[in-house]
Motif scaffolding. Structure first.
Motif, short mmCIF file in Angstrom:
data_model
loop_
_atom_site.label_atom_id
_atom_site.label_comp_id
_atom_site.label_asym_id
_atom_site.label_seq_id
_atom_site.Cartn_x
_atom_site.Cartn_y
_atom_site.Cartn_z
N ALA A 95 37.24 15.42 -13.50
CA ALA A 95 35.96 15.03 -12.91
C ALA A 95 34.86 14.89 -13.95
O ALA A 95 33.84 14.22 -13.71
N ASP A 96 35.03 15.49 -15.12
CA ASP A 96 33.96 15.49 -16.11
C ASP A 96 33.64 14.11 -16.65
O ASP A 96 32.54 13.87 -17.15
N GLU A 140 30.88 15.03 -4.02
CA GLU A 140 30.36 16.21 -3.32
C GLU A 140 29.96 15.86 -1.88
O GLU A 140 30.22 16.63 -0.95
N GLU A 198 27.07 10.82 -13.15
CA GLU A 198 26.45 11.76 -12.22
C GLU A 198 26.45 11.23 -10.78
O GLU A 198 26.68 12.00 -9.83
N VAL A 211 40.02 10.99 -11.05
CA VAL A 211 39.90 12.44 -11.26
C VAL A 211 41.26 13.07 -11.52
O VAL A 211 41.40 13.93 -12.40
N LYS A 219 29.79 11.77 -9.22
CA LYS A 219 30.00 13.19 -8.92
C LYS A 219 29.29 13.56 -7.62
O LYS A 219 29.81 14.32 -6.79
#
Length: 589
Positions: free
Chosen positions: A477-478, A489, A482, A472, A485
């Motif tokens: 982070a893009d 979180e 998924e 990152v 990600k």
């Protein structure tokens, strides 16, 4: 008469003397300064003085005692505050004022105070070393058990006093040894501070020292009878972490050693501990605390002795069957005292000027921890938690590295976490505990059958996040898929909601193990449901949009410690929210 030949700071030499033996306690000068012999040869006897040597002159007398440097052990230790050589600071203040005068003679224990003594032996009983012959209430929560000194050979009780009120120096029992000698027993005894007190057997370390601090109890636990180091640079929260452990850990007695630290920190300990009500006893915490204060402006040689004084007091209460936790703050200042004395003795320096025997001294200290069966047949433990203050947060310096060799629990404080106001600032990736496997059975039997598995999953999330954050930082982070990600979180919920703790919140300052486990389960449930939702086609944005990350972060405040049933409500609501999100997904963690 032996006289002073030379003076070099706290180091005094006597020329061509045959009066003294190694490690003998002596009185130096006209003021009778408390001192100890640390070197003997045909030309000189070398003595370290535990008080200020200002005004001392060659030619003043040196008088031996014939005994080793010893601590006086008896009722009156708990609630007291001593200097590094076990002189009570309150009594010294009454005698000499706010600034301690050199050569002040005060008794370590109050010789006037009377204790309500109950004798446990009668004439005709056999008494062996370590056995209890009398008890008295020392404080409202600690019963003092007077034991026959391990130095005694034991014998037959020929006289025992009636139950009643006695001072520490009153004779309450007499025994006749096998050699026909009569030994009088009072409520106190003496013990050489550099000699470990003996015990019957060393027992396995398999019970945790529960602290109520989640990052410790769950990620890097310490066992009763274990050893831990808290290294960290200036301002990272070493002292505050030790304060939290002293307040909340489930030890019976706390021995807090302020070794070379600032005086205001010891003042803070005194004030906080006297005001804090112990949740276990509803009494002031000082009712089970001993403070040893050798602050940075006190004589440096007494700083070196303070560590041994503290561990000797701890071993004494361990032999009564109590569990003791020692907070040594900080062993770096102790090592610096060793370095200064070594320099004055003109010894060959090793790494960074520390003496070559630094590792052996550190190991001798930490080896006195342990969970043991005492000579009287009970069980007791001494747990040592030592703060280390590496300059510039450099963990490669000698004191930190040598301490790391001899402790099994390493709580590395992180400057960036402390500056981000994340407390305790223990870095979960560089900290470790070797007690985890030893404590696994306890956690499974007393908390939950899957506690260790849940803990491991939480640890894995933190490790994976640490790896992903490198990507990152480089690419943003893009670029992450998924599922990664979602992991980042979830890790944020673990870091902020679970590992970060608020010492000023009534429900978060101390958290029982059951609540810690339920918090981890709820976070893992979120992660499991989130992965299932991703598999159903949901986006991470919609998962975080449910608001559950914020709820997980705030649950430490929103769910009181005495209402574990609320976790079931949270779990059911989470299931319902994710079912609505992904069209019927109800998979658990």
């Amino acid at each position: 008469m032996d006289k002073i030949y030379s003076i070099n700071g706290p180091v005094v030499k006597v020329r061509r003397s045959r009066s003294f033996s190694m490690m003998e306690m002596v009185y130096v000068g006209n003021k009778r300064l408390i001192s100890e012999v640390i070197g003997v040869n045909s030309d000189f006897t070398t003595i370290q003085v535990y008080e200020g040597t200002t005004g001392l002159m060659p030619g003043e007398p040196v008088v031996g005692t014939g005994a080793a440097m010893s601590a006086v052990l008896g009722p009156g230790i708990i609630t007291n505050i001593f200097d590094g050589i076990e002189r009570p600071l309150r009594s010294l203040a009454e005698l000499t004022g706010a600034f301690i005068g050199d050569g002040a003679e005060v008794s370590a224990l109050d010789t006037e105070k009377k204790y309500s003594v109950t004798l446990k032996v009668k004439a005709g009983d056999k008494l062996s070393a370590g056995e209890i012959y009398a008890v008295c209430p020392e404080t409202a929560v600690i019963e003092h058990r007077c034991m026959l000194s391990p130095l005694s050979k034991g014998g037959e009780v020929i006289w025992a006093a009636e139950n009643g009120d006695y001072t520490v120096n009153d004779v309450v029992c007499k025994i006749k040894t096998s050699q026909g000698q009569v030994e009088e027993l009072t409520l106190c005894q003496r013990w050489p501070i550099r000699t470990p007190r003996p015990f019957a057997e060393r027992l396995p370390i398999d019970r945790p020292l529960i602290t109520g601090q989640r990052v410790i109890d769950t990620i890097a636990p310490i066992a009763k009878g274990g050893t831990a180091a808290i290294p960290g640079g200036f301002g990272t929260g070493k002292t505050m972490t030790q304060h939290q452990l002293a307040k909340w850990c489930d030890a019976d007695i706390i021995v807090y050693i302020g070794c070379g630290e600032r005086g205001n920190e010891m003042t803070q300990v005194l004030e906080e501990f006297s005001e804090l009500i112990d949740p276990r006893t509803n009494r002031p915490l000082t009712d089970r605390t001993v403070l040893i204060a050798n602050t940075s402006n006190m004589p440096v040689s007494a700083r070196e002795a303070s560590i041994y004084t503290g561990i000797t007091l701890a071993e004494y209460y361990r032999d009564m069957g109590y569990h003791i936790a020692i907070m040594a703050d900080s062993t770096s200042r102790w090592a610096e005292a060793l370095r200064e004395l070594s320099g004055r003795l003109e010894e060959m320096p090793a790494e960074e000027g520390f003496p070559a025997y630094l590792p052996s001294r550190i190991s001798e200290f930490y080896e006195r921890a342990g969970y043991v069966k005492t000579l009287s047949g009970s069980e007791g433990s001494v747990s040592i938690i030592g703060a280390v203050s590496p300059q510039g947060s450099d963990f490669s310096e000698p004191v930190t590295q040598n301490t790391k060799r001899f402790v099994r629990c390493f709580w590395a404080l992180d400057k960036s976490l402390a500056y981000a106001r994340h407390y305790p600032a223990i870095n979960w990736t560089s900290s470790y505990s070797e007690y985890t496997d030893d404590l696994a059975d306890y956690y499974r039997k007393n908390v939950a059958a899957d506690f260790m598995e849940v803990r491991q999953q939480i640890s894995n999330i933190l490790v994976e996040e640490n790896t992903l954050m490198e990507i990152v930082k480089l690419m943003g982070a893009d670029v992450l898929p998924e599922d990664q990600k979602l992991l980042i979180e979830t890790a944020r919920a673990v870091r902020v909601g679970f590992l970060q703790q608020n010492a000023y919140h009534k429900d978060d300052t101390y958290v029982p193990l059951d609540k810690q486990y339920r918090m981890m389960k709820l976070i893992l449930q979120f992660y499991g449901l989130g992965k299932a939702a991703l598999a159903e086609g949901a986006a991470v944005g919609s998962i975080t949009g449910t608001g559950w990350i914020e709820s997980l972060i705030k649950m430490k405040y929103d769910i009181p410690n005495d209402k574990p049933e609320m976790f079931e409500e949270y779990s059911e609501k989470m299931q319902a929210d994710f079912a609505a999100l992904s069209g019927g997904v109800t998979v658990g963690a």
